[in-house]
Design an enzyme around this catalytic site. Sequence first.
Site, PDB file in Angstrom:
ATOM      1  N   THR A  11      -1.849 -23.179   7.523  1.00 31.57           N
ATOM      2  CA  THR A  11      -2.979 -23.924   7.943  1.00 31.57           C
ATOM      3  C   THR A  11      -2.379 -24.513   9.342  1.00 31.57           C
ATOM      4  O   THR A  11      -3.605 -24.779  10.281  1.00 31.57           O
ATOM      5  CB  THR A  11      -3.458 -24.953   7.109  1.00 31.57           C
ATOM      6  N   LEU A  46      -6.795 -26.951  10.928  1.00 30.54           N
ATOM      7  CA  LEU A  46      -7.916 -27.170  10.186  1.00 30.54           C
ATOM      8  C   LEU A  46      -7.568 -26.663   8.761  1.00 30.54           C
ATOM      9  O   LEU A  46      -7.701 -25.435   8.745  1.00 30.54           O
ATOM     10  CB  LEU A  46      -9.028 -26.549  10.656  1.00 30.54           C
ATOM     11  N   HIS A  47      -7.113 -27.400   7.721  1.00 34.24           N
ATOM     12  CA  HIS A  47      -6.795 -26.914   6.437  1.00 34.24           C
ATOM     13  C   HIS A  47      -7.653 -26.244   5.522  1.00 34.24           C
ATOM     14  O   HIS A  47      -7.590 -24.831   5.447  1.00 34.24           O
ATOM     15  CB  HIS A  47      -5.934 -28.083   5.737  1.00 34.24           C
ATOM     16  N   ASP A  48      -8.528 -26.980   5.272  1.00 37.02           N
ATOM     17  CA  ASP A  48      -9.089 -26.476   3.667  1.00 37.02           C
ATOM     18  C   ASP A  48     -10.024 -25.286   4.031  1.00 37.02           C
ATOM     19  O   ASP A  48     -10.458 -24.729   3.072  1.00 37.02           O
ATOM     20  CB  ASP A  48     -10.068 -27.676   3.224  1.00 37.02           C
TER      21      ASP A  48
END
Length: 311
Positions: A194, A240-242
């Site tokens: 990520t 922007l992980h998720d």
Amino acid sequence: MARKIIIDTDPGQDDAVAILLALASPELEVLGITCVAGNVPLALTQRNARIVCELAGRPDMPVFAGATRPMVRSLVTAEYVHGKSGLNGPELWEPTMPLRKEHAVDFIVKTLRTNRDGAVTLCVLGPLTNIALALIKAPDIAGHIHEIVLMGGGCFEGGNTTPAAEFNIYVDPHAAKVVFSSGIPLVVMPLDLTHTTMTTRTRVSRFRALGNKAGVFTAEMLDFFERFDKEKYGSEGAPLHDPNVIAYLLQPEIYQGREVNIEIETESALTMGMSVVDWWRVSGRAPNATFMRKVDDEAFFDLLFDRIARL
Ligand code: RIB
Ligand code: CA
């Protein structure tokens, strides 16, 4: 036939973008959104999930409240990243769509027991408390889960909450241990991945230029969300992980990873919540997860622009 998923989440601006991506993608059938305490307390994560559903034009979406705190440890939140509301940036409103009365854990168990053909994928964007509680309450459901795709952990990238631990795993390491020892097929989107899907001024401007409510809302969320990580990492934007969890379901070919053994530290105060990733296979422990390490970040953001434009 659309792929059936449950999204378990602690919105959180990056969770919100992941939910928007899922709701904008006809390839996916979101059976429900289950909320957990994490970035902010449960009262706010369940409210934020409903705000995002209303933004996406989905007031019909079943949204459930789950665990108010981790299984053993006390709750650690991340208002310093997400703001007091958990969705700081855009102007928010009090959602009018209902929060379902059923507990999130009961919804997960019931849904998996009525979809016994292994068709349901769990997409986990926050601490794993709800998932672990469901597996403990109803061990039989493990056999009905197609796979669990989760954002969490790290290896070469270290931790973002302690030097050793990533937030989702750190908040509830005991729940993570239950999930990582369950034998259920796991696909992990760690910080190593990520941290290569970074917002930039150009990318945030492209969300704003989509011109629709969802695009502008996303740009306003990211304007706020990135300020902490820009300072911390000295980068132009923030990871922007998720949304990587949902993008993987839509375009798995843009991701590269490796089957490895991952164990979770639940004893040491120094490394509590560390995901111990046997990348070089030196432990002799059997692989239990696919650890994603590379992604085509241009393709990732193009997918986000294409889908969020449709809302
Ligand atoms: O470490 C990043 C993860 O923790 C993301 O899921 C973010 O939303 C927070 O839950
Ligand atoms: Ca999250």
